[in-house]
Design an enzyme around this catalytic site. Structure first.
Site, PDB file in Angstrom:
ATOM      1  N   ARG A 137       0.641  -1.337   0.258  1.00  0.00           N
ATOM      2  CA  ARG A 137       0.012   0.597  -0.124  1.00  0.00           C
ATOM      3  C   ARG A 137       0.729   0.945  -0.351  1.00  0.00           C
ATOM      4  NH1 ARG A 137      -4.095  -1.687   4.491  1.00  0.00           N
ATOM      5  NH2 ARG A 137      -5.960  -3.250   2.815  1.00  0.00           N
ATOM      6  N   LYS A 151     -18.900 -17.413   0.409  1.00  0.00           N
ATOM      7  CA  LYS A 151     -20.614 -17.706   0.426  1.00  0.00           C
ATOM      8  C   LYS A 151     -21.833 -16.450  -0.601  1.00  0.00           C
ATOM      9  CE  LYS A 151     -20.236 -17.534   5.415  1.00  0.00           C
ATOM     10  NZ  LYS A 151     -20.436 -16.681   6.460  1.00  0.00           N
ATOM     11  N   GLY A 194     -10.394  -9.376  -2.244  1.00  0.00           N
ATOM     12  CA  GLY A 194      -9.342  -9.890  -1.857  1.00  0.00           C
ATOM     13  C   GLY A 194      -8.987 -11.105  -1.652  1.00  0.00           C
ATOM     14  N   GLY A 230     -13.633  -3.961  -0.038  1.00  0.00           N
ATOM     15  CA  GLY A 230     -14.754  -3.471   0.229  1.00  0.00           C
ATOM     16  C   GLY A 230     -14.961  -2.621  -0.835  1.00  0.00           C
TER      17      GLY A 230
HETATM   18  P1  AMP Z   1     -14.927 -14.766  -0.327  1.00  0.00           P
HETATM   19  O1  AMP Z   1     -14.152 -13.484  -0.111  1.00  0.00           O
HETATM   20  O2  AMP Z   1     -16.429 -14.799   0.020  1.00  0.00           O
HETATM   21  O3  AMP Z   1     -14.056 -14.855  -1.978  1.00  0.00           O
HETATM   22  O4  AMP Z   1     -14.452 -15.810   0.025  1.00  0.00           O
HETATM   23  C1  AMP Z   1     -13.003 -16.748  -0.245  1.00  0.00           C
HETATM   24  C2  AMP Z   1     -12.450 -17.838   0.165  1.00  0.00           C
HETATM   25  O5  AMP Z   1     -13.975 -18.957  -0.123  1.00  0.00           O
HETATM   26  C3  AMP Z   1     -11.208 -18.325   0.284  1.00  0.00           C
HETATM   27  O6  AMP Z   1     -11.321 -18.545   2.050  1.00  0.00           O
HETATM   28  C4  AMP Z   1     -12.010 -19.582   0.573  1.00  0.00           C
HETATM   29  O7  AMP Z   1     -11.513 -21.051   0.763  1.00  0.00           O
HETATM   30  C5  AMP Z   1     -13.596 -20.089   0.271  1.00  0.00           C
HETATM   31  N1  AMP Z   1     -13.985 -21.178  -0.385  1.00  0.00           N
HETATM   32  C6  AMP Z   1     -13.978 -20.991  -2.024  1.00  0.00           C
HETATM   33  N2  AMP Z   1     -15.032 -23.121  -2.692  1.00  0.00           N
HETATM   34  C7  AMP Z   1     -15.205 -22.449  -1.771  1.00  0.00           C
HETATM   35  C8  AMP Z   1     -15.292 -24.148  -1.294  1.00  0.00           C
HETATM   36  N3  AMP Z   1     -16.108 -24.700  -1.838  1.00  0.00           N
HETATM   37  N4  AMP Z   1     -15.856 -24.760   0.140  1.00  0.00           N
HETATM   38  C9  AMP Z   1     -15.516 -24.077   1.283  1.00  0.00           C
HETATM   39  N5  AMP Z   1     -14.984 -22.516   1.040  1.00  0.00           N
HETATM   40  C10 AMP Z   1     -14.282 -22.628  -0.177  1.00  0.00           C
END
Ligand code: AMP
Length: 397
Positions: free
Chosen positions: A35, A199, A355, A378
């Site tokens: 950064r 999620k 991220g 974010g």
């Molecule tokens: P996000 O911050 O919502 O983009 O989520 C990223 C996180 O989602 C990472 O740490 C991944 O390890 C997790 N992730 C991706 N695919 C899966 C999965 N099939 N099951 C559990 N966690 C997951």
């Protein structure tokens, strides 16, 4: 709005909101200075023009005023090393010391103010606090895209105390805004959005907004299993959100009406444990046996996704296709990175934001093979959700 490069800072004191919120270890050593590095060209341009620079930033989340741990004095020596220019420090971001040191600054000199968040007024967006800060400089420069989604005193409220001709984005902010606008408002079609991550709930707003803009949406990662379960498929013990199943079906229905192609994985690498050493097999989507969980997209999905990506002229990527932090489940995310890099080489515009996809492209060494890697997790997410970012709006007026 004129561009930062056309702005002349000769004889001006530029008050720059930077993002020096860097991680420090227990010995107060900076463990990742990206950064700080990012904003050096902005500072250097102002100094070369014959201006002086007053830097303001937050560091961490101090709860009760000044705290040694969160003092920006810890970064002075490193900033000097990066800039090659001596850095003065004010032990308070407002008050007599800051006023005197700012007033005494000569062309080519740099002053760093103490952590803005030692004052609660910063995060509250207090107008009187913003006005006090504004008095320190002649020109306001916002180069902190990472906090552009916050209406804090130094990121947004302060801008009203500078005439439009005396406020501007810095180079970091300008690059982020231009590339985000290119994707959001001037995307060449076909436009594919690749959305992954754990999620659905975190990505609903972005998917809904993209339904009005994208040609194709690839949905991978843990969030895909909520869609499969909602469609009546078997997902074993894969991550999912029962309460979001109606919404998943709604998204699919809306996409159909709008003519947006939604691409879900057709196969999955599944494991009998959430571990890199787990037993694995590949299963068709909706046919995952009990006791197994999907941790990556399968090979057929990778090929299909790559085909869509290679046929696209604009690419937005947010979120990994699987648990890429574990070596055995990173092939899906790697395949996406490879396809995005190839499409970019063939002339597509690609923006990676958020991220974890940013960590993935960095980890796989693809960061210079895509058109733009956003630094603001974010902020970028909120931008693609269709929200107005206070930090951008305040400069544009
Ligand atoms: P996000 O911050 O919502 O983009 O989520 C990223 C996180 O989602 C990472 O740490 C991944 O390890 C997790 N992730 C991706 N695919 C899966 C999965 N099939 N099951 C559990 N966690 C997951």
């Amino acid at each position: 709005m004129s561009s930062f490069k056309d702005f002349s800072f000769v004889g001006k004191k530029a008050l720059i909101r930077v993002d020096f919120n860097v991680p420090l270890n227990d010995a107060f050593e900076i463990t990742d200075d990206n950064r700080m590095r990012a904003t050096i060209p902005t500072i250097t341009k102002i100094l070369k023009d014959g201006g002086s620079v007053i830097l303001m930033s937050h560091l961490g989340r101090p709860k009760d005023g000044p705290t040694e741990k969160y003092s920006l004095k810890h970064i002075v020596a490193h900033l000097f090393k990066l800039l090659g220019v001596e850095v003065q420090f004010a032990n308070d971001c407002i008050g007599a010391e800051a006023i005197d040191k700012a007033a005494a600054l000569q062309a080519g000199q740099v002053l760093l103010l103490e952590n803005l968040r030692f004052y609660k007024e910063e995060e509250k967006g207090d107008i009187a606090f913003a006005e006090k800060l504004s008095k320190l400089g002649d020109v306001y420069v916002n180069d902190a895209f990472g906090t552009a989604h916050r209406a804090h005193a130094s990121t947004a409220i302060i801008a009203q105390f500078f005439a439009p001709a005396n406020r501007t984005f810095g180079l970091v902010m300008e690059g982020e805004v231009l590339s985000a606008e290119k994707v959001m408002h001037a995307a060449q079609k076909p436009f594919v959005a690749i959305i992954g991550g754990a999620k659905v709930s975190d990505k609903i707003l972005i998917i809904e907004n993209l339904l009005a803009r994208a040609t194709d949406i690839i949905i991978g990662g843990g969030m895909a299993y909520t869609f499969f379960k909602a469609q009546g498929g078997k997902i074993g013990k894969s991550i999912h959100e029962d309460d979001r199943m109606p919404l998943a079906l709604e998204i699919l229905a809306k996409a159909k009406v709008k003519g947006v192609n939604i691409h879900l994985p057709v196969d999955n690498v599944v494991a009998d444990d959430f571990s890199n050493t787990a037993n694995t097999q590949t299963c068709a989507s909706g046919e995952i046996p009990d006791g197994w969980e999907g941790l990556d997209v399968g090979e057929k999905s990778r090929e299909q996704f790559a085909k869509v990506i290679l046929a696209s002229k604009t690419i937005l990527w947010n979120g990994p296709m699987g648990v890429f932090e574990m070596e055995n489940f990173q092939a899906g995310t790697k395949a996406i990175a490879l396809a995005v890099a190839e499409a970019t080489q063939n002339g597509a515009f690609s923006l990676v934001g958020g991220g974890d996809s940013v960590s993935a492209v960095n980890q796989f060494g693809f960061n210079d093979k895509v058109s733009y890697v956003s630094t603001g997790g974010g902020a970028m997410l909120e931008y693609f959700e269709g929200k107005t970012l206070p930090g951008i709006a305040a400069i544009k007026g």
